[in-house]
Design an enzyme around this catalytic site. Structure first.
Site, short mmCIF file in Angstrom:
data_model
loop_
_atom_site.label_atom_id
_atom_site.label_comp_id
_atom_site.label_asym_id
_atom_site.label_seq_id
_atom_site.Cartn_x
_atom_site.Cartn_y
_atom_site.Cartn_z
N ASP A 1 -1.19 0.98 -4.12
CA ASP A 1 -2.20 0.69 -4.38
C ASP A 1 -4.36 0.64 -4.83
O ASP A 1 -4.66 -0.11 -4.92
CB ASP A 1 -2.44 -0.74 -3.45
CG ASP A 1 -3.15 -0.23 -2.30
OD1 ASP A 1 -3.14 0.38 -2.21
OD2 ASP A 1 -3.84 -1.15 -1.59
N ASP B 1 -2.57 6.62 -3.07
CA ASP B 1 -1.05 5.63 -2.80
C ASP B 1 -1.04 4.97 -3.73
O ASP B 1 -1.40 4.74 -4.70
CB ASP B 1 -2.06 5.49 -1.48
CG ASP B 1 -2.54 4.07 -1.45
OD1 ASP B 1 -3.58 3.87 -2.23
OD2 ASP B 1 -2.43 3.45 -0.32
N SER C 1 1.13 -1.13 0.00
CA SER C 1 -0.69 -0.05 -0.13
C SER C 1 0.90 1.12 0.25
O SER C 1 1.67 1.21 -1.05
CB SER C 1 -1.30 -0.45 1.38
OG SER C 1 -1.50 0.98 1.05
N ASP D 1 -5.83 2.66 -3.73
CA ASP D 1 -7.39 2.16 -2.44
C ASP D 1 -7.55 3.80 -2.36
O ASP D 1 -8.43 3.80 -0.88
CB ASP D 1 -7.49 0.93 -1.85
CG ASP D 1 -6.68 1.17 -0.89
OD1 ASP D 1 -5.71 1.43 -0.78
OD2 ASP D 1 -6.11 -0.11 -0.18
#
Length: 455
Positions: free
Chosen positions: A246, A244, A105, A248
């Site tokens: 990833d 960010d 992430s 989400d």
């Protein structure tokens, strides 16, 4: 049974150190495959989709997972770099047994992690993660050659997800005439997000769309919005959108360079849905959600509830209450009428819908929300540490709560993704909350026997 490896968002850590090593990840893939296979009927062959972000270690971990899953008799579909919510969507759309994301992430490039989605596109429940951990304790017994899993690539995954994102924006609306800077954090959405906003009509300028395996989240993205703020001002854009690593998480910037976080954006979405009679029930936040957000919802008579920190717990409470919208102040926003998990691109489109339909600006749309000053201090620890067993910490917390009374909050919790204790203090006085946060962090540091803290 507590989980040994899984945190609030899968298994995460420094690459090369346990548990993020090739041998462990292969065994994790095998264990997950065995648990998933046990849920299938004898006539069905389990299949899992694997996506990843742009970290250099993703190649190694992808191969390890593929090997473990194949050894367990599970077929593998590979999509390469793909946002976490895209993996959730594709897993559901392709009717697969599960989805796996290789990502840490918002963490630096030398961290990585593994997280799972069920066949319906939701985070795995705690009990399934416990079942995988139990399987990890058993020997790896490879299937016979005739029963090994196969692997193939899904070539049209990006196009499928782009069309899904666009479908969440009303067909009678468009973004023509709007100049938008999109920051993809050199992460998984670098080849997705710009196309979504461009194809809806926006004039798109990009930041953080040149991943090299090492620069994910490095001075770009939702956790480092300064580059986006400068780009918005430099290019005289109307808005900035930051994801960010990833994809989400979402933060946004207005034309003046002002930053808007998850609580403010969630308020815009909830208020707009309420205005149009589309809000089902109330809104779920977390223990970190700002009091100012809660008070602003109360003025609209929108019910509010707090879940544990982590978007998986927001989702659990939404499902339990039969509500629709929730999120975290970090920018994870869930709208269950659009998706099964938090999605930065879809969340941005929900905000843009509100702005376009109301012909307003972010500043005006978020005006009713007056955020309380909130100070967060991360105290690094060397091992698992129980904050409830130390009198000095409890005394510091009690003193702060007595001083803040009903005009503030104190929250201490162990991070589910990093070896830190998070100390959060919130109240009307910036200097007051900062002083109490430092005092409590000092008490934690002394009790834990460490010296270093980071805010």
């Amino acid at each position: 049974m507590t989980r040994k490896y899984f945190g609030t968002d899968g298994v995460r850590g420094r690459v090369g150190l346990a548990p993020i090593t090739p041998d462990f990840v292969m065994r994790l893939g095998y264990a997950a495959g065995k648990v998933l296979a046990a849920k299938q009927s004898a006539a069905e062959r389990p299949a899992v989709l694997i996506g990843k972000d742009t970290r250099i270690s993703g190649y190694m971990l992808e191969s390890a997972l593929e090997a473990g899953l194949s050894a367990a008799g599970v077929d593998v579909l590979l999509v390469g770099p793909m946002p976490t919510p895209a993996v959730a969507y594709l897993t559901r759309a392709l009717r697969l047994s599960a989805g796996i994301v290789i990502s840490a992430s918002h963490n630096p490039y030398d961290d990585n992690g593994i997280k799972f989605f069920s066949g319906n596109g939701a985070k795995l429940p705690d009990e399934t993660e416990r079942a995988i951990e139990r399987e990890l304790e058993r020997p790896l017994k490879c299937m016979t050659s005739a029963r090994l899993g196969k692997a193939r690539r899904v070539d049209d995954a990006a196009g499928r997800y782009i069309e899904f994102c666009k479908s969440t924006f009303p067909s009678h609306l468009h973004l023509r005439g709007m100049r938008v800077v999109v920051d993809c954090a050199n992460g998984a959405a670098y080849h997705i997000a710009p196309h979504v906003f461009h194809e809806l009509g926006a004039d798109v300028i990009t930041v953080g769309t040149d991943p090299d395996g090492f620069n994910i989240n490095n001075l770009v993205g939702a956790t480092s919005p300064q580059a986006l703020q400068m780009a918005v001002k430099r290019d005289q854009a109307d808005l900035g959108i930051a994801l960010d690593g990833d994809g989400d998480r979402l933060v946004m910037i207005d034309g003046s360079g002002k930053l808007y976080g998850g609580d403010q954006l969630l308020y815009v979405i909830a208020r707009h849905l309420r205005k149009h009679g589309e809000l089902k029930g109330g809104v779920v936040g977390t223990q970190m959600t700002n009091l100012g957000f809660e008070h602003a919802l109360a003025k609209l008579k929108i019910p509010f509830a707090r879940a544990r920190v982590g978007d998986r717990y927001v989702l659990e409470m939404l499902l339990k209450r039969g509500w629709q919208v929730g999120g975290e102040n970090s920018g994870h926003i869930i709208s269950l009428d659009k998706h099964t998990t938090g999605d930065g691109i879809v969340s941005a489109l929900l905000v843009l819908r509100a702005l376009v339909e109301n012909k307003t600006t972010l500043a005006k749309a978020t005006g009713p929300v007056t955020l309380y000053p909130q100070v967060l201090v991360n105290v690094e620890i060397k091992k698992r540490f129980d904050i409830t067993r130390h009198r000095g910490i409890q005394q510091a917390v009690t003193a702060a709560e007595r001083d803040l009374a009903d005009k503030g909050r104190v929250l201490l919790r162990a991070s589910g993704t990093e070896p830190v204790i998070r100390v959060m203090v919130e109240g009307k006085s910036q200097s007051g909350v900062k002083g109490w946060a430092e005092a409590i962090a000092g008490a934690v540091r002394r009790a834990a026997g460490v010296e270093r803290t980071s805010a």
